[in-house]
Design a protein around this motif. Structure first.
Motif, short mmCIF file in Angstrom:
data_model
loop_
_atom_site.label_atom_id
_atom_site.label_comp_id
_atom_site.label_asym_id
_atom_site.label_seq_id
_atom_site.Cartn_x
_atom_site.Cartn_y
_atom_site.Cartn_z
N TYR A 107 -3.61 -3.28 -14.54
CA TYR A 107 -3.74 -4.14 -15.71
C TYR A 107 -2.48 -4.04 -16.56
O TYR A 107 -2.07 -2.96 -16.97
N LEU A 108 -1.85 -5.19 -16.80
CA LEU A 108 -0.64 -5.24 -17.60
C LEU A 108 -0.91 -5.76 -19.01
O LEU A 108 -0.44 -5.20 -19.99
N ALA A 109 -1.66 -6.86 -19.10
CA ALA A 109 -1.96 -7.50 -20.37
C ALA A 109 -3.08 -8.50 -20.12
O ALA A 109 -3.41 -8.78 -18.95
N PRO A 110 -3.70 -9.02 -21.16
CA PRO A 110 -4.74 -10.04 -20.94
C PRO A 110 -4.21 -11.18 -20.09
O PRO A 110 -3.21 -11.80 -20.41
N GLY A 111 -4.87 -11.42 -18.95
CA GLY A 111 -4.45 -12.51 -18.07
C GLY A 111 -3.27 -12.16 -17.19
O GLY A 111 -2.68 -13.05 -16.57
N ALA A 112 -2.92 -10.89 -17.08
CA ALA A 112 -1.77 -10.49 -16.24
C ALA A 112 -2.10 -9.20 -15.51
O ALA A 112 -2.33 -8.16 -16.14
N LEU A 113 -2.13 -9.26 -14.18
CA LEU A 113 -2.39 -8.10 -13.33
C LEU A 113 -1.28 -7.97 -12.29
O LEU A 113 -0.74 -8.97 -11.83
N LEU A 114 -0.96 -6.75 -11.96
CA LEU A 114 -0.03 -6.49 -10.85
C LEU A 114 -0.87 -6.12 -9.64
O LEU A 114 -1.70 -5.21 -9.70
N HIS A 115 -0.67 -6.83 -8.54
CA HIS A 115 -1.48 -6.62 -7.33
C HIS A 115 -0.62 -5.95 -6.26
O HIS A 115 0.55 -6.31 -6.06
N TYR A 116 -1.20 -4.96 -5.60
CA TYR A 116 -0.52 -4.23 -4.53
C TYR A 116 -1.25 -4.41 -3.21
O TYR A 116 -2.48 -4.35 -3.15
N HIS A 117 -0.48 -4.64 -2.15
CA HIS A 117 -1.03 -4.56 -0.79
C HIS A 117 0.12 -4.18 0.15
O HIS A 117 1.29 -4.28 -0.22
N ALA A 118 -0.22 -3.70 1.33
CA ALA A 118 0.79 -3.28 2.29
C ALA A 118 0.62 -4.04 3.59
O ALA A 118 -0.50 -4.34 4.01
N GLU A 119 1.75 -4.38 4.21
CA GLU A 119 1.75 -5.07 5.50
C GLU A 119 2.65 -4.31 6.46
O GLU A 119 3.71 -3.81 6.07
N ALA A 120 2.23 -4.21 7.71
CA ALA A 120 3.03 -3.51 8.72
C ALA A 120 4.20 -4.38 9.16
O ALA A 120 4.04 -5.58 9.40
N ASN A 121 5.39 -3.77 9.25
CA ASN A 121 6.55 -4.51 9.76
C ASN A 121 6.59 -4.42 11.27
O ASN A 121 5.66 -3.93 11.91
N GLY A 122 7.68 -4.89 11.87
CA GLY A 122 7.79 -4.90 13.33
C GLY A 122 7.76 -3.53 13.96
O GLY A 122 7.43 -3.40 15.14
N ARG A 123 8.11 -2.50 13.18
CA ARG A 123 8.11 -1.13 13.71
C ARG A 123 6.83 -0.38 13.36
O ARG A 123 6.74 0.82 13.58
N GLY A 124 5.86 -1.10 12.78
CA GLY A 124 4.57 -0.47 12.47
C GLY A 124 4.54 0.27 11.16
O GLY A 124 3.53 0.89 10.84
N ARG A 125 5.62 0.22 10.38
CA ARG A 125 5.64 0.90 9.09
C ARG A 125 5.02 0.01 8.03
O ARG A 125 5.29 -1.18 7.97
N ALA A 126 4.16 0.59 7.18
CA ALA A 126 3.51 -0.16 6.12
C ALA A 126 4.52 -0.45 5.00
O ALA A 126 5.08 0.48 4.41
#
Length: 210
Positions: free
Chosen positions: A143-162
């Protein structure tokens, strides 16, 4: 004051270690690339191969160093950690499911706070695990401020690293990729300026008269 000094010294130490690892990888790659190239090739070609090898090996060293740096940051107190309490074994499958779901959420929050180092080296803002809300899909929001959130997610690259990805979610349904904390600051500053410049609400009804 002492806390700030400790934080600054710890951040400088981890940054220095990161630079040394990257430099070691680059030097190793350059030496190996130059030595393995045939001596009959021209010097320019051998130097070019050494440069390519330096970049490749340096990138590999950077990938391998992240767990080491994460551990070092925690040992130096750059992350506060989430409180853990010993608990009895679950008495039912439903309770076990609930415990696992809680673990997934806490894990996502900790991973988000740790990965925030990629976009924020301040060691006092996005790396606070207690302000991250983890979700069962492995993502987390801050939560940053009303109406503003920072979202995190991870995706694997070609070498399998997140690879961590951060996105700014706004009240006007925008999704803005974030690569640096200064982009968050710029957005919040724009929002604050816009709100100050917004005209006062016009009343929907006229005041009652005598």
């Amino acid at each position: 004051m002492n806390g700030d000094r400790h934080t600054n010294l710890a951040a400088a130490a981890t940054s220095g270690v990161s630079m040394l690892i990257a430099a070691a990888g680059g030097v190793t790659g350059a030496l190996v690339g130059f030595d393995l190239s045939p001596e009959t090739w021209s010097g320019d070609i051998r130097v070019a191969i050494a440069g390519i090898a330096a970049i490749t090996v340096g990138s590999a060293f950077d990938d391998l160093s992240e767990p080491v740096l994460t551990s070092l940051r925690r040992r130096l107190g750059l992350h506060t950690g989430r409180p853990t309490n010993a608990a009895a074994a679950p008495s039912s499958l439903a309770e076990s499911v609930d415990l696992a779901a809680t673990a997934v959420k806490d894990d996502a929050a900790v991973r988000a706070a740790s990965a925030a180092w990629h976009i924020d080296h301040s060691c006092g803002f996005l790396d606070d695990e207690s302000r991250w809300q983890g979700h069962e899909d492995g993502t987390a929001t801050y939560y940053l401020a009303p109406g503003a959130l920072l979202h995190y997610h991870a995706e694997a690259n070609g070498r399998g690293r997140a690879i961590p990805h951060f996105t700014l979610l706004t009240g006007d349904d925008q999704e803005l990729p974030v690569d640096h904390v200064k982009e968050i600051h710029a957005y919040l500053l724009t929002r604050a300026t816009r709100d100050l410049d917004a005209p006062a609400d016009i009343p929907s009804e006229l005041p009652a008269t005598a």
